[in-house]
Design an enzyme around this catalytic site. Sequence first.
Site, PDB file in Angstrom:
ATOM      1  N   CYS A  86       0.712  -1.144   0.088  1.00 55.69           N
ATOM      2  CA  CYS A  86       0.068   0.027  -0.018  1.00 55.69           C
ATOM      3  C   CYS A  86       1.024   1.192   0.000  1.00 55.69           C
ATOM      4  O   CYS A  86       1.517   1.573  -0.873  1.00 55.69           O
ATOM      5  CB  CYS A  86      -0.853   0.052   1.342  1.00 55.69           C
ATOM      6  SG  CYS A  86      -2.188   1.166   0.952  1.00 55.69           S
ATOM      7  N   HIS A 176      -3.685  -5.059   0.648  1.00 51.35           N
ATOM      8  CA  HIS A 176      -3.116  -5.540   2.087  1.00 51.35           C
ATOM      9  C   HIS A 176      -3.186  -7.054   2.022  1.00 51.35           C
ATOM     10  O   HIS A 176      -4.176  -7.673   2.317  1.00 51.35           O
ATOM     11  CB  HIS A 176      -3.793  -4.982   3.221  1.00 51.35           C
ATOM     12  CG  HIS A 176      -3.525  -3.354   3.367  1.00 51.35           C
ATOM     13  ND1 HIS A 176      -2.539  -3.107   4.089  1.00 51.35           N
ATOM     14  CD2 HIS A 176      -4.111  -2.502   2.775  1.00 51.35           C
ATOM     15  CE1 HIS A 176      -2.515  -1.583   4.189  1.00 51.35           C
ATOM     16  NE2 HIS A 176      -3.575  -1.588   3.287  1.00 51.35           N
ATOM     17  N   GLU A 178      -1.755  -8.803   4.172  1.00 50.86           N
ATOM     18  CA  GLU A 178      -1.572  -9.513   5.500  1.00 50.86           C
ATOM     19  C   GLU A 178      -3.027  -9.597   6.227  1.00 50.86           C
ATOM     20  O   GLU A 178      -3.196 -10.034   7.237  1.00 50.86           O
ATOM     21  CB  GLU A 178      -0.787  -8.419   6.526  1.00 50.86           C
ATOM     22  CG  GLU A 178      -1.349  -6.955   6.755  1.00 50.86           C
ATOM     23  CD  GLU A 178      -1.303  -6.047   5.557  1.00 50.86           C
ATOM     24  OE1 GLU A 178      -0.953  -6.303   4.314  1.00 50.86           O
ATOM     25  OE2 GLU A 178      -1.040  -4.801   5.905  1.00 50.86           O
TER      26      GLU A 178
END
Length: 520
Positions: A86, A176, A178
């Site tokens: 990002c 993202h 994660e």
Amino acid sequence: MILDQSLNKILIIDFGSQFTQLIARRIRELGVFSEIISHKKIKNKNIDSSIKGIILSGGPLNVYEINRYSFDKEILKNNIPILGICFGHQILSKLNGGKVKQSKHREFGLANVYKKKDSLLIKNFFNQKKIHKVWMSHADQVSKLPKNFRVIASSQNSKFAIVEDKTNKFYGVQFHPEVTHTENGKKIIKNFIFLICKIKKNWSSKDQKMKLIKEVRNQIGENKVICALSGGVDSSVVAQLLNKAIGKKLYCIFVNTGLLRKNEEKQVVDTFKKRLKMNLIYVNAEKEFLKKLTNVSDPERKRKIIGNLFIRIFERYAKKIKNVKFLAQGTLYPDLIESRSVTGSQTSKIKSHHNVGGLPKKMKLKLVEPLKFLFKDEVRNLGLELNLNTEIISRHPFPGPGLAIRMPGIITKEKINILKEADYYFIQGLKEHGLYNKIWQAYAALLPVKTVGVMGDNRTYEYLCLLRAITSEDGMTADFYEFKKSFAQMISNKIVNSIRGINRVVYDITSKPPSTIELE
Ligand code: XMP
């Protein structure tokens, strides 16, 4: 600087994303050590050969503000693979000669990315259809790629959703990977660390146990250590780790404040003194605490009185052990990560939390903090590896001031006894119905009002018991747990029928915020 150089690792440079800790956890779940450091702290001279890959986190900044925050750009020139996530992706492009601008359409939430080319980074990430759901959260985006970069995948609004510069081993993703909303996002992280950085697995509870025991032995040598044991997960794991490492050179002090849960003092003594054979000093200070708290109803005063008295008692007993050099504490990694204030904001102090931390200052002891690189779930696994039983390891958090802050108004022995029973029945009920581990924290509280009830043919006028059960990730935010009617009914009957002093049970249905988890 808190970099541990004894293990190969993936370094995460934090630009203030709320998900930075998640990146570290995902990597550790994959069996590899990872550390987080603020972009303001890390300098190129700190990059050593133990760093096998770097991840640049997301963040609330704008790439054109970054000079103000003095990120050391030389870090990009070490020929170490870098993945930008990002904001990290935008800054990586910008610093390599690309351009970033505000997006026409801000993207928050789920988006589809479309595969354009193959890359090691996306091995087994896309399905046959070459479309994948990812989670975006950005207002800016890369508008021109640097030389040498090529597009791997695009979304409708982000042409450069996944990019790579194979020669320099630079990779960028606008979304993202994660967060769990990105399907299969862990694959991207896995590919980056194993296929691109080529780091080997080095992080399991077993590895940690051996490493930590060795380190603690080296640090302490022949000296003595004291440790305040509360019976909670962190202090229990620290105590047992030290017990394994240095045995009788460890002195644990356990203070019974009289504000513990039912039978807690017995459980702690049985586990640590009898089963694990620790040097445990048991201090029964029930009367002292109750006396100091007489007629005190202000929540902050309760907390201060308990905190101060705890320190004084701890010091009193610690001084009896001659030649102590160290104080062991259960500080965890999230307590240490300084980068949370990257945007300058600091959460305001809502309650003065009493922790054993930082104690006791007057004795000038050196600190031993063996858990300071671990997250809570890693501490739990380490505890199991150290032969602590699951009952201790999976315990709900319990606040330092104990039952005092679950009893608004003044504190009396009678109220404490009633509350201990109510809490016991509630927690037992959760355990018996397989609910305890689904709930982050649960407890009973006693409210300082009496209400009318009827039992048999008699009128009763007794206390109100409040039950709280919440789900949460980290205690910072929380939601109340929704029980089935049959369970709620069973618990309320059990409490009212078994405990003299309670004739009504209510359930707290507020979330945090606007409420807090504890009542005071
Ligand atoms: P609140 O009530 O602030 O609680 O929403 C968040 C979490 O912190 C625990 N808590 C404490 N823990 N000492 C502690 O060690 C304290 O003084 C303290 N006060 C609250 C609370 O139980 C919840 O898990």
